[in-house]
Design a protein around this motif. Sequence first.
Motif, PDB file in Angstrom:
ATOM      1  N   LYS A 166       0.801  -1.230   0.000  1.00 10.67           N
ATOM      2  CA  LYS A 166       0.000   0.000   0.000  1.00 10.67           C
ATOM      3  C   LYS A 166       0.832   1.278   0.000  1.00 10.67           C
ATOM      4  CE  LYS A 166      -3.612  -2.607   0.147  1.00 10.67           C
ATOM      5  NZ  LYS A 166      -4.401  -2.836  -1.079  1.00 10.67           N
ATOM      6  N   ALA A 167       2.136   1.178  -0.240  1.00  6.54           N
ATOM      7  CA  ALA A 167       2.984   2.374  -0.263  1.00  6.54           C
ATOM      8  C   ALA A 167       2.535   3.302  -1.396  1.00  6.54           C
ATOM      9  CB  ALA A 167       4.444   1.985  -0.443  1.00  6.54           C
ATOM     10  N   PRO A 168       2.594   4.624  -1.193  1.00  6.31           N
ATOM     11  CA  PRO A 168       2.110   5.570  -2.207  1.00  6.31           C
ATOM     12  C   PRO A 168       2.914   5.567  -3.491  1.00  6.31           C
ATOM     13  CG  PRO A 168       3.190   6.732  -0.408  1.00  6.31           C
ATOM     14  CD  PRO A 168       3.027   5.315   0.042  1.00  6.31           C
ATOM     15  N   ASN A 169       4.128   5.060  -3.470  1.00  2.09           N
ATOM     16  CA  ASN A 169       4.955   5.019  -4.681  1.00  2.09           C
ATOM     17  C   ASN A 169       4.965   3.642  -5.329  1.00  2.09           C
ATOM     18  OD1 ASN A 169       6.432   4.013  -2.490  1.00  2.09           O
ATOM     19  ND2 ASN A 169       8.410   4.525  -3.419  1.00  2.09           N
ATOM     20  N   VAL A 170       3.990   2.808  -4.986  1.00  2.16           N
ATOM     21  CA  VAL A 170       3.883   1.465  -5.560  1.00  2.16           C
ATOM     22  C   VAL A 170       2.558   1.328  -6.301  1.00  2.16           C
ATOM     23  CG1 VAL A 170       3.773  -1.015  -5.104  1.00  2.16           C
ATOM     24  CG2 VAL A 170       5.334   0.425  -3.779  1.00  2.16           C
ATOM     25  N   THR A 171       2.622   0.943  -7.564  1.00  2.00           N
ATOM     26  CA  THR A 171       1.425   0.744  -8.389  1.00  2.00           C
ATOM     27  C   THR A 171       1.205  -0.741  -8.644  1.00  2.00           C
ATOM     28  OG1 THR A 171       1.750   2.857  -9.539  1.00  2.00           O
ATOM     29  CG2 THR A 171       0.328   1.241 -10.608  1.00  2.00           C
ATOM     30  N   PRO A 172       0.079  -1.296  -8.229  1.00  2.38           N
ATOM     31  CA  PRO A 172      -0.206  -2.707  -8.523  1.00  2.38           C
ATOM     32  C   PRO A 172      -0.703  -2.874  -9.956  1.00  2.38           C
ATOM     33  CG  PRO A 172      -2.004  -1.761  -7.278  1.00  2.38           C
ATOM     34  CD  PRO A 172      -0.963  -0.676  -7.398  1.00  2.38           C
ATOM     35  N   LEU A 173      -0.238  -3.911 -10.626  1.00  6.75           N
ATOM     36  CA  LEU A 173      -0.710  -4.262 -11.962  1.00  6.75           C
ATOM     37  C   LEU A 173      -1.314  -5.658 -11.852  1.00  6.75           C
ATOM     38  CD1 LEU A 173       2.401  -3.061 -14.039  1.00  6.75           C
ATOM     39  CD2 LEU A 173       0.303  -1.779 -13.553  1.00  6.75           C
ATOM     40  N   VAL A 174      -2.632  -5.694 -11.689  1.00  4.92           N
ATOM     41  CA  VAL A 174      -3.309  -6.960 -11.442  1.00  4.92           C
ATOM     42  C   VAL A 174      -4.353  -7.221 -12.531  1.00  4.92           C
ATOM     43  CG1 VAL A 174      -2.882  -6.997  -8.964  1.00  4.92           C
ATOM     44  CG2 VAL A 174      -4.890  -5.787  -9.839  1.00  4.92           C
ATOM     45  N   PHE A 175      -4.772  -8.481 -12.644  1.00  7.39           N
ATOM     46  CA  PHE A 175      -5.548  -8.944 -13.794  1.00  7.39           C
ATOM     47  C   PHE A 175      -6.745  -9.786 -13.371  1.00  7.39           C
ATOM     48  CE2 PHE A 175      -1.199  -8.246 -14.893  1.00  7.39           C
ATOM     49  CZ  PHE A 175      -1.218  -7.647 -16.132  1.00  7.39           C
ATOM     50  N   ALA A 176      -7.682  -9.917 -14.284  1.00  8.30           N
ATOM     51  CA  ALA A 176      -8.826 -10.814 -14.093  1.00  8.30           C
ATOM     52  C   ALA A 176      -8.538 -12.107 -14.855  1.00  8.30           C
ATOM     53  CB  ALA A 176     -10.114 -10.158 -14.588  1.00  8.30           C
ATOM     54  N   GLU A 177      -7.560 -12.867 -14.354  1.00  9.92           N
ATOM     55  CA  GLU A 177      -7.153 -14.105 -15.038  1.00  9.92           C
ATOM     56  C   GLU A 177      -8.309 -15.078 -15.196  1.00  9.92           C
ATOM     57  OE1 GLU A 177      -3.498 -12.579 -12.799  1.00  9.92           O
ATOM     58  OE2 GLU A 177      -5.620 -12.901 -12.316  1.00  9.92           O
ATOM     59  N   GLU A 178      -9.225 -15.057 -14.236  1.00 12.86           N
ATOM     60  CA  GLU A 178     -10.357 -15.976 -14.287  1.00 12.86           C
ATOM     61  C   GLU A 178     -11.245 -15.706 -15.499  1.00 12.86           C
ATOM     62  OE1 GLU A 178     -11.679 -12.410 -11.897  1.00 12.86           O
ATOM     63  OE2 GLU A 178      -9.865 -13.640 -12.045  1.00 12.86           O
ATOM     64  N   GLN A 179     -11.336 -14.443 -15.926  1.00 11.52           N
ATOM     65  CA  GLN A 179     -12.184 -14.122 -17.079  1.00 11.52           C
ATOM     66  C   GLN A 179     -11.601 -14.692 -18.374  1.00 11.52           C
ATOM     67  OE1 GLN A 179     -12.926  -9.893 -17.217  1.00 11.52           O
ATOM     68  NE2 GLN A 179     -14.174  -9.906 -15.355  1.00 11.52           N
ATOM     69  N   GLY A 180     -10.308 -14.482 -18.589  1.00 12.41           N
ATOM     70  CA  GLY A 180      -9.688 -15.043 -19.784  1.00 12.41           C
ATOM     71  C   GLY A 180      -9.695 -16.558 -19.760  1.00 12.41           C
ATOM     72  N   SER A 181      -9.507 -17.143 -18.583  1.00 15.17           N
ATOM     73  CA  SER A 181      -9.488 -18.604 -18.460  1.00 15.17           C
ATOM     74  C   SER A 181     -10.869 -19.204 -18.692  1.00 15.17           C
ATOM     75  CB  SER A 181      -8.954 -19.000 -17.087  1.00 15.17           C
ATOM     76  OG  SER A 181      -7.602 -18.606 -16.934  1.00 15.17           O
ATOM     77  N   PHE A 182     -11.908 -18.444 -18.393  1.00 19.03           N
ATOM     78  CA  PHE A 182     -13.273 -18.893 -18.713  1.00 19.03           C
ATOM     79  C   PHE A 182     -13.390 -19.152 -20.212  1.00 19.03           C
ATOM     80  CE2 PHE A 182     -17.608 -18.307 -20.050  1.00 19.03           C
ATOM     81  CZ  PHE A 182     -18.419 -18.743 -19.007  1.00 19.03           C
ATOM     82  N   LEU A 183     -12.877 -18.227 -21.011  1.00 20.36           N
ATOM     83  CA  LEU A 183     -12.937 -18.402 -22.464  1.00 20.36           C
ATOM     84  C   LEU A 183     -12.095 -19.595 -22.906  1.00 20.36           C
ATOM     85  CD1 LEU A 183     -12.745 -14.673 -23.633  1.00 20.36           C
ATOM     86  CD2 LEU A 183     -14.767 -16.064 -23.110  1.00 20.36           C
TER      87      LEU A 183
END
Length: 379
Positions: A166-183
């Motif tokens: 949660k540091a102010p100089n840290v940007t998370p890059l997260v994904f909805a892997e479950e959505q692509g895996s559904f396809l």
Amino acid sequence: MRGTALAAAAMAGALALTGCAKDSGAGNNNNAGSGDQSASCVTAQKPPAAAAASSSSAQNGEKVDGSKLKVALAFDVGGRGDASFNDSAAAGTDKAKTELGITAVSESTAATSEDEAAKSQRLDQLAAQGFSPIIAVGFAYAKAVGAIAPKYPNLQFAIVDDDSVKAPNVTPLVFAEEQGSFLAGVAAAYKSKKCHVGFVGGVNTPLIQKFEAGFLQGVKAASSKAVIEDEYLTPAGDFSGFQDPAKGNVKAAAQIAKGADVVYHAAGASGKGVFEAAKTGNALAIGVDSDQYNQKTVEASKDVIITSMLKRVDVAVFDYLRALAKGDLTSLPKRFDLKVDGVGYATSGGKIDDIKDVLDGYKAQIVSGAITVSDKPQK
């Protein structure tokens, strides 16, 4: 190893397309839309046609100058050349070099079974050298980023696949892997001749369980009678499961011997062994993260790769660098999902051209909210 026979009562109409993992629906097989190979397995009605797909807006617009950025990529195990997760991150940086004018880039790679001290030391050294941003590729860096980023409040950090820091100089890059895996699961059900498919996960972690969850739900959404083999190479904490092609081969071969004729992997570099087992066993395979049909390190098995679940780490990395160069990180999505093309599927090789309308129909329903994909496996 386990095989799970999946059966559900027939459901007519649009309710067959519900996002609940326990619902699979049933309809006239004449609606399958992909020929004889799927008619024996697909039981759900074909989804409504999708409108034209949208594209990631962050990649469009005015010219942005990123020449002042000094970028460091701290790869997870496997590094550049893994034909999967790390290569996708590298592709995003390569694009930024071309389109944003970035010239200063450093790359380093974690060793298998590396301890936290080594990860922290790597990030600390990069920060001491003035690199900013420092992009940690993988959730395994979470503790190290959490320890090092606060020491350098004037530098920017990003971490792929983790939002716990949660540091102010840290940007998370997260994904909805479950959505692509559904396809990917829908594609597996449509392309299976035996109505028997498999999933091979690299390491049994909450992240990889998202791939598993989406795949299981997608298979069940398309078919009420598919049998699914579902296994991991290593337990949580043993990250060798992402870099053991031999073990991937053995697991996939065992699934194929039990009857699976389409196998989806979420196992990093171990996926090479899954592809080799599919080729040897006269089965089909689905790749992950990158468009693995076009990856040179698995080129010998490309003829069995029908599609790949695209986890667009390249999009996230590029969009992050572009936003940082513009000085506006608020433009980034909180999660890279189907709506922003953060996940998706590959069409290289033309092997799923006949069901593209089906996949796009399901995609549209996920984007609209008609289908909600769980990130927890429902077995």
